[in-house]
Write an enzyme that holds these catalytic residues in place. Structure first.
Site, PDB file in Angstrom:
ATOM      1  N   GLY A  69       1.111  -1.398  -0.156  1.00 27.93           N
ATOM      2  CA  GLY A  69      -0.260   0.280   0.196  1.00 27.93           C
ATOM      3  C   GLY A  69       1.140   1.048   0.287  1.00 27.93           C
ATOM      4  N   LYS A  86       4.330  11.951  -3.397  1.00 23.35           N
ATOM      5  CA  LYS A  86       5.070  11.150  -2.839  1.00 23.35           C
ATOM      6  C   LYS A  86       6.219  12.086  -1.802  1.00 23.35           C
ATOM      7  CE  LYS A  86       7.961   7.814  -4.327  1.00 23.35           C
ATOM      8  NZ  LYS A  86       8.480   6.676  -6.016  1.00 23.35           N
ATOM      9  N   ARG A 138       4.247  12.953  -8.211  1.00 25.19           N
ATOM     10  CA  ARG A 138       3.948  12.423  -9.647  1.00 25.19           C
ATOM     11  C   ARG A 138       2.523  12.203 -10.056  1.00 25.19           C
ATOM     12  NH1 ARG A 138       6.077   6.443  -7.865  1.00 25.19           N
ATOM     13  NH2 ARG A 138       3.916   6.149  -6.851  1.00 25.19           N
ATOM     14  N   ARG A 182      -1.568  -1.384  -9.813  1.00 22.38           N
ATOM     15  CA  ARG A 182      -0.193  -2.074  -9.886  1.00 22.38           C
ATOM     16  C   ARG A 182      -0.666  -3.859 -10.497  1.00 22.38           C
ATOM     17  NH1 ARG A 182       2.552   1.130  -6.688  1.00 22.38           N
ATOM     18  NH2 ARG A 182       1.867   2.733  -6.050  1.00 22.38           N
ATOM     19  N   ASP A 206       3.953  -4.929  -7.102  1.00 23.26           N
ATOM     20  CA  ASP A 206       3.498  -4.236  -6.653  1.00 23.26           C
ATOM     21  C   ASP A 206       4.274  -2.331  -7.512  1.00 23.26           C
ATOM     22  OD1 ASP A 206       6.131  -4.526  -5.374  1.00 23.26           O
ATOM     23  OD2 ASP A 206       5.805  -3.350  -4.364  1.00 23.26           O
ATOM     24  N   ASN A 207       5.578  -2.667  -8.607  1.00 19.49           N
ATOM     25  CA  ASN A 207       5.967  -2.190  -8.978  1.00 19.49           C
ATOM     26  C   ASN A 207       5.281  -1.707 -10.135  1.00 19.49           C
ATOM     27  OD1 ASN A 207       6.948  -0.556  -6.642  1.00 19.49           O
ATOM     28  ND2 ASN A 207       8.951  -1.441  -7.109  1.00 19.49           N
TER      29      ASN A 207
HETATM   30  P1  AMP Z   1       8.969   0.543  -3.341  1.00 18.63           P
HETATM   31  O1  AMP Z   1      10.564  -0.380  -2.606  1.00 18.63           O
HETATM   32  O2  AMP Z   1       9.658   2.252  -3.434  1.00 18.63           O
HETATM   33  O3  AMP Z   1       8.291   0.195  -4.052  1.00 18.63           O
HETATM   34  O4  AMP Z   1       8.384  -0.050  -1.991  1.00 18.63           O
HETATM   35  C1  AMP Z   1       8.002  -0.606  -1.182  1.00 18.63           C
HETATM   36  C2  AMP Z   1       6.700  -0.173  -0.061  1.00 18.63           C
HETATM   37  O5  AMP Z   1       7.395   0.017   0.858  1.00 18.63           O
HETATM   38  C3  AMP Z   1       5.676   0.084  -0.254  1.00 18.63           C
HETATM   39  O6  AMP Z   1       4.320   0.443   0.731  1.00 18.63           O
HETATM   40  C4  AMP Z   1       5.826   1.944  -0.147  1.00 18.63           C
HETATM   41  O7  AMP Z   1       4.699   3.335   0.341  1.00 18.63           O
HETATM   42  C5  AMP Z   1       6.381   1.260   1.246  1.00 18.63           C
HETATM   43  N1  AMP Z   1       7.549   2.342   2.066  1.00 18.63           N
HETATM   44  C6  AMP Z   1       8.854   3.147   0.565  1.00 18.63           C
HETATM   45  N2  AMP Z   1       9.425   3.777   1.703  1.00 18.63           N
HETATM   46  C7  AMP Z   1       8.412   4.160   2.714  1.00 18.63           C
HETATM   47  C8  AMP Z   1       9.227   4.708   3.430  1.00 18.63           C
HETATM   48  N3  AMP Z   1       9.654   5.366   3.195  1.00 18.63           N
HETATM   49  N4  AMP Z   1       7.867   4.828   4.171  1.00 18.63           N
HETATM   50  C9  AMP Z   1       7.173   4.677   4.231  1.00 18.63           C
HETATM   51  N5  AMP Z   1       6.546   3.443   3.550  1.00 18.63           N
HETATM   52  C10 AMP Z   1       7.538   3.473   2.716  1.00 18.63           C
HETATM   53 MG    MG Z   2       6.038   1.485  -5.205  1.00 23.29          MG
END
Ligand code: AMP
Ligand code: MG
Length: 469
Positions: free
Chosen positions: A84, A107, A171, A178, A243-244
């Site tokens: 999420g 973001k 963004r 996704r 998720d990406n």
């Molecule tokens: P990502 O690797 O950026 O695709 O993130 C994977 C998951 O981690 C997603 O659910 C993001 O919302 C969460 N996430 C990444 N960085 C943070 C952060 N600094 N604080 C809270 N959630 C994060």
């Molecule tokens: Mg992501």
């Protein structure tokens, strides 16, 4: 500033998201604003006085419906049942002057119920990296989310490196649906929500589709085109988790991504990708793997399971051929072929092998192919000369291969060492390199004598990118 919101996601069931506003920040300051994109989105920007408070989330624009979206996903192949938006807030959607609906999302906008251990924030480095690289991708013609604004927050963010300046990116995406959005409901057995989501995705992105399997087919086609475009530009996404992986077929989530300098099929930049799962040459396989996960989710809705499994299998198994066709078309164009045939694949492949063995720069080699400068890209020059003779004979049959090549092979990509340099300067308060890089990358096919075209010297090479975003 007026943002003409027209929100649809917020009308979906409560189970799809959590409504909450961004968390205000101490001292927002506007670093960058994308005026061209604002115009496309129908935003009346006027003077940018309000931009810092709006794009930091300190004031909510009129008619915004802020929410954090729920999703799940496979991260490096491992199932994570709840991800999420942990640090993002969807403000709402607008319909652009091109008729397309797009999300506007902050973001780095503070914690949400999906933050787990995270702080909900982003630091300046990754925000500017995503701003520059996503806009560069757009200019290269690669489907991508875009960057509307970047602000600093006046707050410190703690990462491995220590205290860093906080920032927020605005963004813009055709949607943030996704593969993981489908997975979360499928894994919970929430079929009603899965159907609602499927109908929504079809209506929003693929209105010609009339069934979940049609949707799967359309997403497979979009992902095949996308990943072929990455391959053709030497782009390594770095975190192709489900998720990406966007249903709309846009590149999303610029974490540890990078464009290659010297070509190597096994190139990995991300420091956390120890196994090379998301290595350059493995990206097509992973795209298929991700589509198999989407298929698995969509199958949960089937009445006749056996028939649906058969159809889904056939669709996913057809994807390598789609990837191959898109790859051949794109790499064919890179060497001047308008309609590459079967044999041409070997010609392209042998060039790539020579490039890998000879340490050739990916972008510059294709750009100078057919000029005397080409052989200087290689250490194995005699072998290249032999290849060039075969290639010359082949393109003699093509009408105007030079024009095709000049329009296909960019002169400029966002090179890692320039991005790092730009971030370092921005942290020190100097936005000149950001401006210079952004301006140059807006016209990547235009030849200039700028030093930005130059591959890194030995001491400039950035060996790895970090996920500490
Ligand atoms: P990502 O690797 O950026 O695709 O993130 C994977 C998951 O981690 C997603 O659910 C993001 O919302 C969460 N996430 C990444 N960085 C943070 C952060 N600094 N604080 C809270 N959630 C994060
Ligand atoms: Mg992501």
């Amino acid at each position: 500033m007026k943002i003409p919101f027209d929100n649809s996601y917020a009308t979906l069931p409560d189970a799809f998201y959590t409504r909450l506003p961004p968390t205000p920040v101490k001292a927002p300051a506007l670093l960058a604003f994308n005026t061209d994109l604002a115009i496309l989105l129908g935003i009346e920007a006027g003077d940018l006085g309000e931009a810092a408070t709006l794009f930091s989330g300190n004031t909510l624009p009129e008619n915004a419906a802020p929410l954090a979206q729920l999703y799940a996903g496979h991260q490096f192949g491992n199932w994570n049942p709840q991800l999420g938006d942990g640090r993002a807030i969807l403000l709402g959607e607008v319909i652009g002057t091109d008729g397309l609906r797009r999300d506007i999302q902050l973001k780095g906008s503070g914690p949400t119920p999906y933050s787990r251990m995270g702080d909900g924030r982003a630091w300046l480095g990754p925000v500017l990296r995503e701003y520059v690289v996503s806009e560069a991708m757009h200019a290269l013609g690669i489907p991508t989310t875009r960057a509307l604004a970047a602000v600093t927050t006046g707050e410190d963010i703690w990462r491995e490196q220590g205290a860093l300046p906080g920032a927020i990116l605005t963004r813009v995406a055709q949607s943030h649906l996704r593969v993981g959005t489908f997975q979360v409901f499928a894994h919970r057995g929430e079929i009603k929500h899965l159907k609602t989501l499927t109908d929504y995705a079809i209506q929003r992105h693929y209105p010609d589709a009339t069934s979940p399997m049609d949707l799967l087919r359309a997403v497979c086609a979009a992902q095949a085109e996308l990943v072929a475009a990455w391959m053709a530009h030497g782009f390594i996404h770095g975190v192709m988790n489900t998720d990406n992986c966007a249903i709309a077929g846009e590149t999303i989530d610029y974490g540890p991504c990078a464009f290659m300098d010297a070509f190597h099929n096994g190139r990995v930049f991300s420091s956390i990708d120890q196994q090379g799962r998301y290595a350059y040459g493995n990206q097509p396989n992973i795209a298929v793997w991700n589509m198999a996960q989407l298929a698995t989710s969509l199958l949960q809705m089937a009445q006749d399971k056996d028939a649906a499994v058969e159809e889904a299998t056939e669709i996913v198994h057809a994807m390598p051929d789609l990837l191959e066709a898109a790859w051949l078309r794109r790499f064919g164009a890179k060497i001047g072929l308008h309609a590459p045939e079967g044999d041409d694949r070997d010609l392209i492949q042998s060039l790539l092998t020579l490039m890998q063995d000879g340490g050739a720069d990916f972008t510059n080699t294709f750009r100078v192919l057919g000029t005397p400068a080409a052989r200087d890209q290689f250490t194995n020059r005699d072998a290249f000369d032999t290849w060039e003779q075969v290639w010359s004979a082949r393109i003699a049959r093509e009408p105007d291969p030079k024009t095709l090549m000049a329009a296909t092979n960019p002169a400029l990509i966002p090179r890692n060492h320039r991005i790092e340099e730009m971030i370092e300067a921005a942290v020190a308060g100097d936005m000149a390199p950001f401006e210079q890089l952004s301006t140059a990358l807006a016209t990547p096919f235009v030849e200039t004598d700028s030093d930005l075209h130059r591959p890194p010297n030995e001491n400039e090479i950035v060996p790895a990118t970090f996920c500490g975003t």
